[in-house]
Each structure stands twice: as structure tokens, then as C-alpha cells.
Write an enzyme that holds these catalytic residues in place. Structure first.
Site, PDB file in Angstrom:
ATOM      1  N   ARG A 186     -13.435  37.643 -72.741  1.00  0.00           N
ATOM      2  CA  ARG A 186     -13.367  36.833 -70.543  1.00  0.00           C
ATOM      3  C   ARG A 186     -13.459  35.500 -71.845  1.00  0.00           C
ATOM      4  NH1 ARG A 186     -18.061  36.347 -68.094  1.00  0.00           N
ATOM      5  NH2 ARG A 186     -17.785  36.634 -65.921  1.00  0.00           N
ATOM      6  N   HIS A 230     -15.391  30.738 -62.206  1.00  0.00           N
ATOM      7  CA  HIS A 230     -17.034  30.066 -63.386  1.00  0.00           C
ATOM      8  C   HIS A 230     -17.450  28.761 -63.028  1.00  0.00           C
ATOM      9  CE1 HIS A 230     -18.976  31.949 -66.770  1.00  0.00           C
ATOM     10  NE2 HIS A 230     -19.973  31.165 -66.181  1.00  0.00           N
ATOM     11  N   TYR A 236     -29.736  38.600 -68.513  1.00  0.00           N
ATOM     12  CA  TYR A 236     -30.306  38.615 -69.705  1.00  0.00           C
ATOM     13  C   TYR A 236     -31.948  38.155 -70.078  1.00  0.00           C
ATOM     14  CZ  TYR A 236     -26.686  35.464 -70.010  1.00  0.00           C
ATOM     15  OH  TYR A 236     -24.684  35.146 -70.516  1.00  0.00           O
ATOM     16  N   GLU A 260     -21.408  40.029 -69.598  1.00  0.00           N
ATOM     17  CA  GLU A 260     -22.298  38.433 -69.918  1.00  0.00           C
ATOM     18  C   GLU A 260     -24.008  39.185 -70.771  1.00  0.00           C
ATOM     19  OE1 GLU A 260     -24.018  34.974 -68.714  1.00  0.00           O
ATOM     20  OE2 GLU A 260     -20.859  34.521 -67.861  1.00  0.00           O
ATOM     21  N   ASN A 315     -24.065  40.509 -65.383  1.00  0.00           N
ATOM     22  CA  ASN A 315     -24.387  39.807 -66.259  1.00  0.00           C
ATOM     23  C   ASN A 315     -25.984  39.562 -66.966  1.00  0.00           C
ATOM     24  OD1 ASN A 315     -21.802  38.642 -66.378  1.00  0.00           O
ATOM     25  ND2 ASN A 315     -22.341  36.966 -65.776  1.00  0.00           N
ATOM     26  N   GLU A 369     -21.299  35.056 -61.015  1.00  0.00           N
ATOM     27  CA  GLU A 369     -22.307  34.862 -60.394  1.00  0.00           C
ATOM     28  C   GLU A 369     -22.848  33.972 -59.085  1.00  0.00           C
ATOM     29  OE1 GLU A 369     -24.890  32.864 -63.656  1.00  0.00           O
ATOM     30  OE2 GLU A 369     -25.114  34.516 -64.399  1.00  0.00           O
TER      31      GLU A 369
HETATM   32  C1  BGC Z   1     -23.276  32.027 -66.735  1.00  0.00           C
HETATM   33  C2  BGC Z   1     -23.048  31.278 -68.336  1.00  0.00           C
HETATM   34  C3  BGC Z   1     -24.231  30.672 -68.626  1.00  0.00           C
HETATM   35  C4  BGC Z   1     -25.179  31.650 -69.337  1.00  0.00           C
HETATM   36  C5  BGC Z   1     -26.239  31.194 -69.760  1.00  0.00           C
HETATM   37  C6  BGC Z   1     -24.926  32.871 -66.812  1.00  0.00           C
HETATM   38  O1  BGC Z   1     -25.354  32.015 -66.076  1.00  0.00           O
HETATM   39  O2  BGC Z   1     -22.129  32.523 -66.135  1.00  0.00           O
HETATM   40  O3  BGC Z   1     -21.878  30.404 -68.144  1.00  0.00           O
HETATM   41  O4  BGC Z   1     -23.652  29.335 -70.199  1.00  0.00           O
HETATM   42  O5  BGC Z   1     -25.619  32.436 -67.669  1.00  0.00           O
HETATM   43  O6  BGC Z   1     -26.937  30.627 -68.975  1.00  0.00           O
END
Ligand code: BGC
Length: 450
Positions: free
Chosen positions: A77, A121, A293, A351, A291, A166
Site C-alpha cells: 500500500r 494521504h 493502533y 495499517e 487502521n 483517515e
Molecule cells: C497514519 C500514518 C502514521 C501512522 C502512525 C496513521 O495515523 O496514516 O501516516 O504514520 O498512523 O502514527
């Protein structure tokens, strides 16, 4: 812990974004983007770091493709830089920009790597920012024009498209809190931008349906919000935080309406809209890009802006180098929520990954980033948990292939499974890269979850 397997069709990929890795932002007829301007404005990016060189991927992409091939990565990607392709944002195209991405895509295909292209992006051409950027209601048409030019030229070779990466981060970081480009600080702008981005997504989708032949979706960063206690206030805080960050985008996309809590969040900045305006946005997509995290354990905090809430530290949890709680179980919960509340769309994890302090190269020449292996492994287990309960997750793109420019935090936060030396841009595959290679080869997860 028994070994668990991914299906033969599950895609394993790696993810990057143009401004974070390419470097040479003004080469070969490209114009400035808002990130070029932002990073060249004192005080905006840590240590005044910029994307001028980044990973020098603009010139070193053949090496990066070979690295992916050596790791068995078959899906990649990447994002296009709008200001390389249409330097003024609209109108005249830049043939050298097209030639660059032609070479890159052709080389990926020649190495049996399937590109997924994100059209946006975060790097809006500065010429469009001069006309109000995403605050301008015309922006949906600018984006549709750019998207169409890309579809016409590349859809014969690009089988997966992501319209926008995002929208929440763009609106919140770029227009509400000013910590990302273009650095504005206004609820009145942020509420417009969130909607204009979704309209832009809808317009691009409309163009794609007229001429595209493959798959198209959008990538949302979704962060489950869990109340910090059973108090009414914390439960309320988690609900509005969820409406602001997650449902502000999920609901228009899948239900054709905005969550009712947004009127309370935005107060006099809120704009009531005709339901017709959402029709374009909720046209069916081929996949949802997720995405993920972290989660936010949320408490009521009247000083929070625009949401009266903040996340609280969990004493028993581990945190990443960006201060994010590591919580794989919230990942499977999120995927199951998407299944139950949003009609079980096809999902690609566009992501997932972590910035954690890497050890130096050891005597054997290896970077033993075991903490990243543990993170990836536990989150891949979470994906399997969700799949076993019926979520339609068909692919996973690790963030990120390379250590890169972590936006306003500069180069200090390292997300790569491949190390990039910030001085000479030399690449070294980390142990997490070898872990991924092994996983792709065997399709089996042997490491136990955290
Ligand atoms: C984004 C990335 C970023 C990653 C880590 C996402 O919000 O798409 O560009 O580097 O998170 O923060």
C-alpha cells in the site's frame, strides 16, 4: 499455545505514504504540498525535520521493492503525491509525475507485488490550500478530478484503491488542533472539513464506478473508546468521544447519516445537513480499510476540546513510544463491532504497527526488535480471533515497511520493519521483518499473544 493459520487467500502487505518516505518533494515538475510548507515553517515539526530527503524512496524504490520481494511481501500500500501528478491540484498534468509512478507500479508488478494506492494521504497541493483547502466546498470536485485522472491512467494496473486516508486525523489534527498540516485551529473549519472529505470520497467513488474495474474503499483510523468507570459521566464521555472519532465517519459511510452526538460536540459550529447530502457518501464501497493502533480508556473531562473527555493511563498496560496503549483485544472487539453494527463489510487492515525504541545493530548484524514482533504477533492473533467469529477480514498491511517521517514528530518515532538510517538512508531488515517473512511463508502464527 497452538499454532494458528491464516487462509491461503489472506493477503499480507506493507504500507507507506508518499510524503513520509519519498523525499525529493519538488523534483521533476512537482509542486509544493501543504506538508512541504508545514515542515518548512519553524516550530511545526520536531527538530525542524522535513520530508526533503525522508527515505529517499523516490530514487531508491528499486531497492525497496527488492527488499519486499526478499521478505515475500506480495501486497504494497503506497500513496500518490497529488502535487507530483497535478502540480496545481487541478488542470494541467505533470507527465514526469506519471512517469515516476508508472515506473514504480510496473516494477512492483514485475516483482509480483500487488499495489494498493491511496489517493490522498494528507499532502494536499499547496495551490489548493491557497484556495481554502478542504474548507472550500469545491474541494470534493478538485478531488474527483484528480481521482479520475489517476483511475484513467493507472486502473489497468492498480487493483485496489483507497480514496482518503483517515479523514478524522486530517480534520482533527489539521484543522481543529493545528498539530498537522495545514495547522489551523478551528472547530468551525474542522466540522466542514470532516464532511467535505467524506463528500470527496463519495465523488471519487462515483467516478470510479463509471470507469474503474477493480476494488475501491476508504481507510479510517478507528479507536475504541471504553469508559474508565461505570459512572454516568465516563460512560457519556466515551460515547461522545466515539461519536467524534469513529462514528463521525462510519455512520455517514454505512448509514447515510451523522451521529446525533455531534451537535453537542460542535455546539454553535455544528452544521445541520440535508439528508440528501449523505447519499453520495453511503454509496457501497468494495472494502473498508481499518487502521488500528490503540484504544482510549475514556474519562469525563470538561476541559477537553471539542469532546469533554480524555484518555487515562492504564497502570497495568504497556505503552508504545508514541504513548499509545497496547491493547490487541480492543482490535478484535473493533472488528466485531464493524461486523455487527455496519453490516459486516469486507475489511483490509490498511495499517497496524508500532513505534518502539529499537535496539542497536547487534554483533550478529541484527536488530532484535522483539517488542515489535510481540506487538505484531498479538495483533495478528486478534485479527484471527475476529475472523473466527465471522468478521470478513481478508488482508493485513503492516505499518510500516520503512522507518519514516512520523509527521510532526519527525524521524524519532520508528515504525518500520526495515530500519532506515536517518543519516545515509541505508536499509537494514529488522527481526520483525524476518518474523513477517516467516509468517507470510508459513501462514502460521506460532508466537503466543501478549
Ligand atoms: C497514519 C500514518 C502514521 C501512522 C502512525 C496513521 O495515523 O496514516 O501516516 O504514520 O498512523 O502514527
Amino acid at each position: 499455545m497452538p499454532t494458528r493459520s491464516f487462509s491461503d487467500t489472506f493477503c499480507f502487505g506493507a504500507s507507506t505514504a508518499a510524503y513520509q518516505i519519498e523525499g525529493s518533494p519538488l523534483a521533476d515538475g512537482a509542486s509544493m504540498s501543504i506538508w512541504h510548507r508545514f515542515s518548512h515553517t519553524p516550530g511545526r515539526v520536531a527538530r525542524a525535520e522535513t520530508g526533503d530527503v525522508a527515505c529517499d524512496h523516490y530514487r531508491r524504490y528499486p531497492e525497496d521493492i527488492k527488499i519486499m520481494q526478499s521478505l515475500g511481501i506480495r501486497h504494497y500500500r503506497l500513496s500518490f503525491s497529488w502535487s507530483r501528478l497535478l502540480p496545481q491540484g487541478q488542470g494541467a498534468v505533470n507527465p514526469q509525475g506519471f512517469a515516476h509512478y508508472d515506473r514504480l507500479i510496473d516494477m512492483l508488478l514485475a516483482h509480483d507485488i500487488m499495489p494498493m494506492v491511496t489517493l490522498y494521504h494528507w499532502d494536499l497541493p499547496a495551490a489548493l490550500d491557497d484556495r481554502g483547502g478542504w474548507v472550500n466546498p469545491e474541494s470534493e470536485h478538485w478531488f474527483a478530478e484528480y481521482a479520475q485522472v489517476c483511475f484513467k491512467h493507472f486502473d489497468d494496473r492498480v487493483a485496489r484503491w483507497v480514496t482518503i486516508n483517515e479523514p478524522w486525523v486530517i480534520a482533527d489534527g489539521g484543522y481543529m488542533h493545528g498539530v498537522l498540516a495545514p495547522g489551523h485551529k478551528s472547530a468551525y473549519e474542522a466540522i466542514l472539513v470532516g464532511h467535505h472529505l467524506m463528500r470527496a470520497h463519495g465523488r471519487a467513488l462515483e467516478r470510479y464506478r463509471a470507469l474503474g474495474r477493480h476494488q475501491i474503499g476508504i481507510a479510517l483510523n478507528l479507536e475504541p473508546k471504553v469508559p474508565a468507570s461505570n459512572s454516568e459521566k465516563d460512560i457519556y464521555a466515551a460515547r461522545v468521544a466515539d461519536a467524534y472519532m469513529n462514528r463521525q465517519y462510519l455512520d455517514p459511510l454505512f448509514k447515510g447519516q451523522a451521529p446525533s452526538e455531534l451537535a453537542e460536540v460542535f455546539k454553535d459550529a455544528w452544521v445541520e445537513r440535508n439528508p440528501e447530502e449523505y447519499k453520495l457518501i453511503c454509496a457501497p464501497i468494495d472494502f473498508l480499510g481499518v487502521n488500528y493502533y490503540t484504544r482510549g480508556v475514556t474519562t469525563y473531562d470538561p476541559s477537553g476540546w471539542p469532546v469533554p473527555a480524555r484518555s487515562v493511563i492504564q497502570p497495568d498496560s504497556a505503552y508504545t513510544d508514541t504513548g499509545w496503549e497496547i491493547c490487541p483485544s480492543a482490535f478484535s472487539d473493533l472488528l466485531l463491532r464493524i461486523k455487527h453494527e455496519y453490516a459486516n463489510p469486507l475489511v483490509y487492515i490498511t495499517e497496524n504497527g508500532t513505534a518502539l525504541r529499537d535496539p542497536p545493530v547487534n554483533a550478529a548484524g541484527r536488530i532484535a526488535d522483539n517488542h515489535r514482533i510481540a506487538y505484531l504477533s498479538s495483533h495478528l492473533h486478534a485479527v484471527l480471533d475476529a475472523i473466527e467469529q465471522g468478521a470478513r477480514v481478508e488482508g493485513y498491511y503492516v505499518w510500516s515497511l520503512l522507518d519514516n517521517l512520523e509527521w510532526a514528530l519527525g524521524y524519532s518515532k520508528r515504525f518500520g520493519i526495515v530500519r532506515v538510517d536517518p543519516q545515509d538512508q541505508n536499509r537494514t531488515i529488522k527481526d520483525s521483518g524476518y518474523f513477517y517473512q516467516q509468517l507470510i511463508q508459513s501462514r502460521q502464527l506460532t508466537q503466543s499473544p501478549q
